[in-house]
Design a protein around this motif. Structure first.
Motif, PDB file in Angstrom:
ATOM      1  N   ALA A 198       0.198  -1.079   0.235  1.00 18.47           N
ATOM      2  CA  ALA A 198       0.267  -0.013   0.467  1.00 18.47           C
ATOM      3  C   ALA A 198       0.991   1.581   0.424  1.00 18.47           C
ATOM      4  O   ALA A 198       0.288   2.641  -0.871  1.00 18.47           O
ATOM      5  N   THR A 199       1.666   0.963   0.411  1.00 18.51           N
ATOM      6  CA  THR A 199       2.389   2.749   0.642  1.00 18.51           C
ATOM      7  C   THR A 199       3.651   2.526  -0.699  1.00 18.51           C
ATOM      8  O   THR A 199       3.255   4.123  -1.328  1.00 18.51           O
ATOM      9  N   ASN A 257       0.767  10.308  -3.439  1.00 16.50           N
ATOM     10  CA  ASN A 257      -0.528  10.516  -2.397  1.00 16.50           C
ATOM     11  C   ASN A 257       1.026  10.599  -0.984  1.00 16.50           C
ATOM     12  O   ASN A 257       0.470  10.978  -0.153  1.00 16.50           O
ATOM     13  N   TYR A 258       1.904   9.777  -0.779  1.00 18.72           N
ATOM     14  CA  TYR A 258       2.613   9.750   0.349  1.00 18.72           C
ATOM     15  C   TYR A 258       3.993   9.862  -0.507  1.00 18.72           C
ATOM     16  O   TYR A 258       4.405   9.494  -1.086  1.00 18.72           O
ATOM     17  N   ASN A 259       4.979  11.326   0.167  1.00 13.96           N
ATOM     18  CA  ASN A 259       5.988  11.347   0.000  1.00 13.96           C
ATOM     19  C   ASN A 259       7.016  10.608   1.444  1.00 13.96           C
ATOM     20  O   ASN A 259       7.051  11.033   2.227  1.00 13.96           O
ATOM     21  N   PRO A 260       7.800   9.566   0.423  1.00 15.43           N
ATOM     22  CA  PRO A 260       8.877   9.019   1.007  1.00 15.43           C
ATOM     23  C   PRO A 260       9.617   9.958   1.696  1.00 15.43           C
ATOM     24  O   PRO A 260      10.021  10.970   1.630  1.00 15.43           O
ATOM     25  N   SER A 261      10.440   9.131   3.001  1.00 10.84           N
ATOM     26  CA  SER A 261      11.320   9.537   4.221  1.00 10.84           C
ATOM     27  C   SER A 261      12.575   9.338   3.019  1.00 10.84           C
ATOM     28  O   SER A 261      13.054   8.685   2.155  1.00 10.84           O
ATOM     29  N   LEU A 287      14.204   5.988   3.243  1.00 11.58           N
ATOM     30  CA  LEU A 287      13.067   5.103   2.049  1.00 11.58           C
ATOM     31  C   LEU A 287      13.791   5.606   0.521  1.00 11.58           C
ATOM     32  O   LEU A 287      13.872   5.219  -0.103  1.00 11.58           O
TER      33      LEU A 287
END
Lengths: 199, 78
Positions: free
Chosen positions: B37-38, B46-50, B53
């Motif tokens: 899902a990530t 929808n999500y900016n990884p660290s 990552l």
């Protein structure tokens, strides 16, 4: 210790239907007759009783251990509450949802504190107790604060006709705590599911 | 500074690199230690990884971070 706690938690979960069954059974039969009876039913009742005792003791131990040990809280309570933190995105979702839940429960607690502090009384004085021309109806607002749960002595209203008398939240302590618990877990999941990171 | 953040959107070409390497989302997720899902959320933007990552993804694809993640400037807001 960790394995022991896990086994105990599994026992609590899997033995719960047996405990519930025993409680329901106890509600339908005459306990005096059951304790005097012999044979299979009596043995079954005894085993159920021992299981109930062990189950309650296990529950007590786990709750106490969860309150004290941070690792157990993180491990077990997170599992019971359904908090998933398998990676950084899920940790972010959990953090955001926890923040929302913290703010919501804080606002609920403030509201409940306010509701438990105020007293409202609406009534009507008897005709002979007031001066001619004076209004008989009254609204009395007050504040009360007590650190311990003491039985309040209701002031005698005399001959007053009381229409409404509010003295704190009319919910039991257990009911209130259960409400807060369910509210916290429910809103956590609602917030987590609404997260844009899940889309 | 606040406006600058709104005007910039981090985009990525993980799905392109994944297709080139013929790797599924699940395989990539397992390789970099996150959930499927990530990876899906990163690909959709929808999500900016660290940073950690991002470096793991960069190592997996043997590509520079700048070649995987890039800023997409929204000209309408500037």
């Amino acid at each position: 210790m960790k394995t022991f706690n896990r086994v105990l938690l599994r026992y609590l979960i899997f033995a719960f239907p047996l405990v519930l069954g025993l409680v329901i059974w106890g509600g339908f039969v005459d306990l005096a007759d059951l304790s005097l009876s012999s044979g299979f039913i009596h043995t079954l009742w005894d085993i159920g009783g021992i299981n109930l005792m062990v189950w309650v003791c296990s529950l007590l131990y786990l709750i106490a251990a969860m309150t004290v040990s941070e690792n157990m809280r993180n491990d077990m309570l997170a599992r019971i509450a359904g908090i998933k933190e398998r990676d950084e995105r899920e940790s972010l979702i959990a953090g955001t949802a926890s923040r929302s839940v913290f703010l919501l429960t804080t606002s609920i607690l403030i509201l409940l504190l306010f509701l438990s502090l105020i007293t409202v009384k609406i009534g009507k004085k008897p005709a002979d107790a007031v001066a001619p021309g004076e209004k008989r109806g009254y609204i009395s607002l007050g504040l009360q604060f007590s650190t311990t749960q003491t039985q309040r002595k209701d002031e005698p209203s005399g001959r007053d006709q009381v229409f409404f008398d509010y003295k704190g939240i009319p919910i039991s302590n257990s009911g209130l705590l259960l409400f807060l618990l369910l509210c916290q877990i429910g809103f956590y999941h609602y917030s987590a599911r609404r997260s844009p990171l899940l889309k | 500074m606040g406006n600058l953040r709104n005007q910039l959107k981090i985009n990525n070409k993980i799905n392109v690199l994944r297709a080139e390497k013929k790797v599924t989302q699940q395989a990539l997720a397992d390789a970099v230690g996150v959930t499927r899902a990530t990876i899906n959320a990163i690909e959709k933007g929808n999500y900016n990884p660290s940073l950690e990552l991002a470096f793991r993804l960069s190592k997996f694809f043997s590509a520079d971070i700048q070649n995987i993640f890039f800023l997409e400037e929204n000209n309408e807001n500037i």
